[in-house]
Design an enzyme around this catalytic site. Sequence first.
Site, PDB file in Angstrom:
ATOM      1  N   PRO A  15      22.410  18.835 -31.265  1.00 47.01           N
ATOM      2  CA  PRO A  15      22.442  20.147 -31.879  1.00 47.01           C
ATOM      3  C   PRO A  15      22.028  21.276 -30.941  1.00 47.01           C
ATOM      4  CG  PRO A  15      20.573  18.867 -32.674  1.00 47.01           C
ATOM      5  CD  PRO A  15      21.438  17.924 -31.895  1.00 47.01           C
ATOM      6  N   ASN A  16      22.725  22.377 -31.105  1.00 40.52           N
ATOM      7  CA  ASN A  16      22.454  23.643 -30.404  1.00 40.52           C
ATOM      8  C   ASN A  16      22.855  23.638 -28.932  1.00 40.52           C
ATOM      9  OD1 ASN A  16      21.263  24.975 -32.713  1.00 40.52           O
ATOM     10  ND2 ASN A  16      19.555  23.555 -32.452  1.00 40.52           N
ATOM     11  N   ARG A  44      21.607  30.438 -24.872  1.00 36.05           N
ATOM     12  CA  ARG A  44      20.419  30.011 -25.618  1.00 36.05           C
ATOM     13  C   ARG A  44      19.214  29.922 -24.666  1.00 36.05           C
ATOM     14  NH1 ARG A  44      19.286  23.747 -27.266  1.00 36.05           N
ATOM     15  NH2 ARG A  44      17.395  24.149 -28.475  1.00 36.05           N
ATOM     16  N   TYR A  69      16.721  26.839 -20.582  1.00 36.49           N
ATOM     17  CA  TYR A  69      17.836  25.895 -20.448  1.00 36.49           C
ATOM     18  C   TYR A  69      18.844  26.265 -19.356  1.00 36.49           C
ATOM     19  CZ  TYR A  69      15.961  24.208 -24.858  1.00 36.49           C
ATOM     20  OH  TYR A  69      15.130  23.701 -25.828  1.00 36.49           O
ATOM     21  N   ASN A 101      21.893  13.614 -24.550  1.00 38.34           N
ATOM     22  CA  ASN A 101      20.910  14.666 -24.782  1.00 38.34           C
ATOM     23  C   ASN A 101      20.964  14.956 -26.272  1.00 38.34           C
ATOM     24  OD1 ASN A 101      19.233  16.821 -25.040  1.00 38.34           O
ATOM     25  ND2 ASN A 101      20.172  18.070 -23.433  1.00 38.34           N
ATOM     26  N   ALA A 108      17.036  18.378 -30.453  1.00 37.26           N
ATOM     27  CA  ALA A 108      15.858  18.212 -31.316  1.00 37.26           C
ATOM     28  C   ALA A 108      15.845  16.858 -32.033  1.00 37.26           C
ATOM     29  CB  ALA A 108      15.805  19.346 -32.333  1.00 37.26           C
ATOM     30  N   HIS A 129      13.403  14.007 -31.145  1.00 37.54           N
ATOM     31  CA  HIS A 129      12.021  13.940 -31.610  1.00 37.54           C
ATOM     32  C   HIS A 129      11.911  13.519 -33.069  1.00 37.54           C
ATOM     33  CE1 HIS A 129      11.803  16.213 -27.929  1.00 37.54           C
ATOM     34  NE2 HIS A 129      12.436  17.238 -28.470  1.00 37.54           N
ATOM     35  N   ASP A 134      18.771   4.260 -34.332  1.00 40.49           N
ATOM     36  CA  ASP A 134      19.355   3.028 -34.879  1.00 40.49           C
ATOM     37  C   ASP A 134      20.834   2.914 -34.524  1.00 40.49           C
ATOM     38  OD1 ASP A 134      16.949   2.261 -35.967  1.00 40.49           O
ATOM     39  OD2 ASP A 134      17.444   2.799 -38.032  1.00 40.49           O
ATOM     40  N   GLU A 137      18.648   8.720 -21.538  1.00 40.43           N
ATOM     41  CA  GLU A 137      18.275   9.968 -22.228  1.00 40.43           C
ATOM     42  C   GLU A 137      18.041  11.067 -21.207  1.00 40.43           C
ATOM     43  OE1 GLU A 137      14.854   9.509 -24.816  1.00 40.43           O
ATOM     44  OE2 GLU A 137      14.327  11.626 -24.580  1.00 40.43           O
ATOM     45  N   HIS A 188      17.212  15.469 -20.615  1.00 38.26           N
ATOM     46  CA  HIS A 188      16.882  16.787 -21.149  1.00 38.26           C
ATOM     47  C   HIS A 188      16.925  17.802 -20.026  1.00 38.26           C
ATOM     48  CE1 HIS A 188      15.704  15.119 -24.976  1.00 38.26           C
ATOM     49  NE2 HIS A 188      15.094  14.162 -24.304  1.00 38.26           N
ATOM     50  N   LEU A 189      17.457  18.966 -20.341  1.00 42.75           N
ATOM     51  CA  LEU A 189      17.498  20.053 -19.363  1.00 42.75           C
ATOM     52  C   LEU A 189      16.086  20.518 -19.018  1.00 42.75           C
ATOM     53  CD1 LEU A 189      20.266  21.770 -21.392  1.00 42.75           C
ATOM     54  CD2 LEU A 189      20.584  21.298 -18.961  1.00 42.75           C
ATOM     55  N   SER A 190      15.290  20.728 -20.055  1.00 37.74           N
ATOM     56  CA  SER A 190      13.928  21.248 -19.841  1.00 37.74           C
ATOM     57  C   SER A 190      12.954  20.088 -19.660  1.00 37.74           C
ATOM     58  CB  SER A 190      13.511  22.098 -21.050  1.00 37.74           C
ATOM     59  OG  SER A 190      13.414  21.290 -22.216  1.00 37.74           O
ATOM     60  N   ARG A 221       6.139  21.467 -22.631  1.00 37.70           N
ATOM     61  CA  ARG A 221       6.390  22.435 -23.711  1.00 37.70           C
ATOM     62  C   ARG A 221       5.512  22.111 -24.926  1.00 37.70           C
ATOM     63  NH1 ARG A 221      12.613  22.811 -24.545  1.00 37.70           N
ATOM     64  NH2 ARG A 221      11.950  24.678 -25.678  1.00 37.70           N
ATOM     65  N   ARG A 230       7.506  18.072 -28.684  1.00 39.48           N
ATOM     66  CA  ARG A 230       8.629  17.672 -27.819  1.00 39.48           C
ATOM     67  C   ARG A 230       8.263  16.515 -26.896  1.00 39.48           C
ATOM     68  NH1 ARG A 230      12.449  21.831 -28.685  1.00 39.48           N
ATOM     69  NH2 ARG A 230      11.373  23.772 -29.111  1.00 39.48           N
TER      70      ARG A 230
HETATM   71  C1  DQA Z   1      16.416  19.603 -25.061  1.00 44.48           C
HETATM   72  C2  DQA Z   1      14.912  19.578 -25.424  1.00 44.48           C
HETATM   73  C3  DQA Z   1      14.723  19.487 -26.922  1.00 44.48           C
HETATM   74  O1  DQA Z   1      13.333  19.489 -27.245  1.00 44.48           O
HETATM   75  C4  DQA Z   1      15.364  20.672 -27.619  1.00 44.48           C
HETATM   76  O2  DQA Z   1      15.243  20.553 -29.012  1.00 44.48           O
HETATM   77  C5  DQA Z   1      16.791  20.862 -27.210  1.00 44.48           C
HETATM   78  C6  DQA Z   1      17.140  20.715 -25.796  1.00 44.48           C
HETATM   79  C7  DQA Z   1      16.632  19.795 -23.554  1.00 44.48           C
HETATM   80  O3  DQA Z   1      17.724  19.484 -23.078  1.00 44.48           O
HETATM   81  O4  DQA Z   1      15.740  20.284 -22.848  1.00 44.48           O
HETATM   82  O5  DQA Z   1      17.649  21.190 -28.020  1.00 44.48           O
HETATM   83  O6  DQA Z   1      16.976  18.348 -25.422  1.00 44.48           O
END
Ligand code: DQA
Length: 163
Positions: free
Chosen positions: A16-17, A24, A29, A80, A83, A86, A93, A104, A106-108, A113, A117
């Site tokens: 998501p997002n 964003r 990011y 990725n 959210a 978490h 599953d 897995e 993550h950009l950040s 943070r 997270r």
């Molecule tokens: C994220 C980190 C997550 O905590 C956050 O909810 C995201 C982006 C990252 O790529 O840093 O949507 O997955």
Amino acid sequence: MAAEPEALRIGVVHGPNLNLLGRREPEVYGRATLAEVNARLRSLAAELGVEVEDFQANGEGELIDRVHDMAARVDGFLVNAGAFTHTSVALLDALVGVGRPFVEVHLSNVHAREEFRRRSLLAPRAVGVIVGFGVESYLLGLRGLAVHLREGRRPGRSDRGGS
Ligand code: DQA
């Protein structure tokens, strides 16, 4: 001469997002759009001799359906989960249930943070986790997953890690 093995296929899952990448919270990011991330992954994939298939979804159910569907075509997943990393036992599953290794990313740097997270429900079942390098996290993850999958194809390999 032995037949060429089929190219590895890797499914790239954006949660998501991540469709908002580029606009964003760019200070967190970065400025690359999702299309640019996918283009960089495709160009690295070509270099590595693997194929990638990517998708992004905002809904948990849609992500799970796509993981089920893609699992028939791919050897592993680069994930990725945004959210849902978490919160989503259901996505965990699904990934475990289809029986494909996943990495897995993550950009950040999620550990630098908010406290919530720091916990990933996916990480304990992932081959590896890469955080904090922006778009490079995806590229490092793709390299790592390709190496892992190739090792798995070699006959007589010893198991990784452990004793
Ligand atoms: C994220 C980190 C997550 O905590 C956050 O909810 C995201 C982006 C990252 O790529 O840093 O949507 O997955």
